[in-house]
Design a protein around this motif. Structure first.
Motif, mmCIF file in Angstrom:
data_model
loop_
_atom_site.group_PDB
_atom_site.id
_atom_site.type_symbol
_atom_site.label_atom_id
_atom_site.label_comp_id
_atom_site.label_asym_id
_atom_site.label_seq_id
_atom_site.Cartn_x
_atom_site.Cartn_y
_atom_site.Cartn_z
ATOM 1 N N VAL A 1 0.485 -1.278 0.112
ATOM 2 C CA VAL A 1 -0.076 -0.128 -0.238
ATOM 3 C C VAL A 1 0.712 1.238 0.014
ATOM 4 N N LEU A 2 1.883 1.198 0.910
ATOM 5 C CA LEU A 2 2.643 2.502 0.912
ATOM 6 C C LEU A 2 3.391 2.621 -0.344
ATOM 7 N N GLU A 3 4.134 1.344 -1.125
ATOM 8 C CA GLU A 3 4.709 1.695 -2.329
ATOM 9 C C GLU A 3 3.877 2.284 -3.397
ATOM 10 N N ARG A 4 2.737 1.906 -3.349
ATOM 11 C CA ARG A 4 1.648 2.252 -4.420
ATOM 12 C C ARG A 4 1.242 3.869 -4.168
ATOM 13 N N ALA A 5 1.075 4.052 -2.897
ATOM 14 C CA ALA A 5 0.883 5.356 -2.595
ATOM 15 C C ALA A 5 2.031 6.288 -2.792
ATOM 16 N N MET A 6 3.395 5.875 -2.754
ATOM 17 C CA MET A 6 4.484 6.681 -3.239
ATOM 18 C C MET A 6 4.599 6.844 -4.471
ATOM 19 N N LEU A 7 4.011 5.916 -5.214
ATOM 20 C CA LEU A 7 4.191 5.790 -6.792
ATOM 21 C C LEU A 7 2.993 7.156 -7.325
ATOM 22 N N LEU A 8 1.725 7.030 -6.659
ATOM 23 C CA LEU A 8 0.845 7.732 -6.884
ATOM 24 C C LEU A 8 1.097 9.313 -6.353
ATOM 25 N N CYS A 9 1.800 9.603 -5.437
ATOM 26 C CA CYS A 9 2.020 10.740 -4.749
ATOM 27 C C CYS A 9 2.594 11.775 -5.529
ATOM 28 N N SER A 10 2.061 12.985 -5.922
ATOM 29 C CA SER A 10 2.471 14.011 -6.715
ATOM 30 C C SER A 10 3.731 15.008 -6.159
ATOM 31 N N THR A 13 4.532 14.572 0.018
ATOM 32 C CA THR A 13 3.579 14.000 1.133
ATOM 33 C C THR A 13 2.539 12.971 0.734
ATOM 34 N N ILE A 14 2.476 11.939 1.411
ATOM 35 C CA ILE A 14 1.230 10.963 0.820
ATOM 36 C C ILE A 14 -0.063 11.419 1.641
ATOM 37 N N GLY A 15 -1.208 11.786 0.743
ATOM 38 C CA GLY A 15 -2.139 12.352 1.277
ATOM 39 C C GLY A 15 -3.194 11.100 1.193
ATOM 40 N N LEU A 16 -4.515 11.421 1.583
ATOM 41 C CA LEU A 16 -5.605 10.474 1.698
ATOM 42 C C LEU A 16 -5.820 10.014 0.035
ATOM 43 N N ASP A 17 -5.844 10.999 -0.726
ATOM 44 C CA ASP A 17 -6.253 10.415 -1.988
ATOM 45 C C ASP A 17 -5.361 9.586 -2.624
ATOM 46 N N GLU A 18 -3.874 9.076 -2.234
ATOM 47 C CA GLU A 18 -3.199 8.270 -2.790
ATOM 48 C C GLU A 18 -3.425 6.768 -2.111
ATOM 49 N N PRO A 21 -9.330 3.128 -0.814
ATOM 50 C CA PRO A 21 -10.601 3.535 -0.162
ATOM 51 C C PRO A 21 -11.176 2.884 1.224
ATOM 52 N N PRO A 22 -10.552 1.683 1.234
ATOM 53 C CA PRO A 22 -10.805 0.913 2.674
ATOM 54 C C PRO A 22 -10.151 1.545 3.653
ATOM 55 N N ILE A 23 -8.527 2.258 3.183
ATOM 56 C CA ILE A 23 -7.922 3.077 4.281
ATOM 57 C C ILE A 23 -8.534 4.314 4.397
ATOM 58 N N HIS A 24 -8.687 5.149 3.387
ATOM 59 C CA HIS A 24 -9.004 6.840 3.745
ATOM 60 C C HIS A 24 -10.472 6.618 3.811
ATOM 61 N N GLY A 25 -11.432 5.832 3.224
ATOM 62 C CA GLY A 25 -12.642 5.894 3.115
ATOM 63 C C GLY A 25 -13.186 5.620 4.718
ATOM 64 N N ALA A 26 -12.408 4.807 5.499
ATOM 65 C CA ALA A 26 -12.799 4.317 6.998
ATOM 66 C C ALA A 26 -12.644 5.443 7.718
ATOM 67 N N ARG A 27 -11.541 6.335 7.447
ATOM 68 C CA ARG A 27 -11.461 7.419 8.341
ATOM 69 C C ARG A 27 -12.206 8.581 7.835
ATOM 70 N N ARG A 28 -12.534 8.780 6.671
ATOM 71 C CA ARG A 28 -13.244 10.036 6.211
ATOM 72 C C ARG A 28 -14.656 9.722 6.228
#
Length: 109
Positions: A1-10, A13-18, A21-28
């Motif tokens: 998950v973190l590797e994917r987030a690092m690749l998607l991050c522009s 900082t890794i934000g919720l959008d990266e 959904p099961p991770i950011h959706g649960a919090r949001r």
């Protein structure tokens, strides 16, 4: 998950959008937030004092109730006040506050 987030991050900082959904959706979407968003509260509602949030929600509910009651009673103030359990003067005051006019609810024929 973190590797994917690092690749998607522009940025740096890794934000919720990266995050998936099961991770950011649960919090949001957890708790009362979705329920309160139905009342038109933006994401900053938690940063406001409860009395301000309560006032805003109450005004929205009150306006919607009076609007529906006026519509149902064809703009008749006495019937609307009776249904709402309030006196006519208080109803007029609230209508003025919310920009509601009895003429707008009368049947046109």
């Amino acid at each position: 998950v973190l590797e994917r987030a690092m690749l998607l991050c522009s940025g740096d900082t890794i934000g919720l959008d990266e995050l998936p959904p099961p991770i950011h959706g649960a919090r949001r979407d957890s708790g009362a937030l979705p329920q309160l968003q139905r009342f038109g509260l933006d994401d900053g509602w938690l940063g406001r004092p409860l009395r301000d949030v309560r006032r805003d929600v109450l005004e929205q509910v009150e306006r919607a109730y009076i609007d529906a009651a006026l519509r149902e009673n064809g703009g008749r103030i006495d019937a609307t006040a009776r249904r709402a359990g309030m006196n006519v003067r208080n109803l007029f005051d609230k209508m003025k506050r919310y920009g509601l006019r009895k003429e707008d609810y009368r049947a046109r024929g």
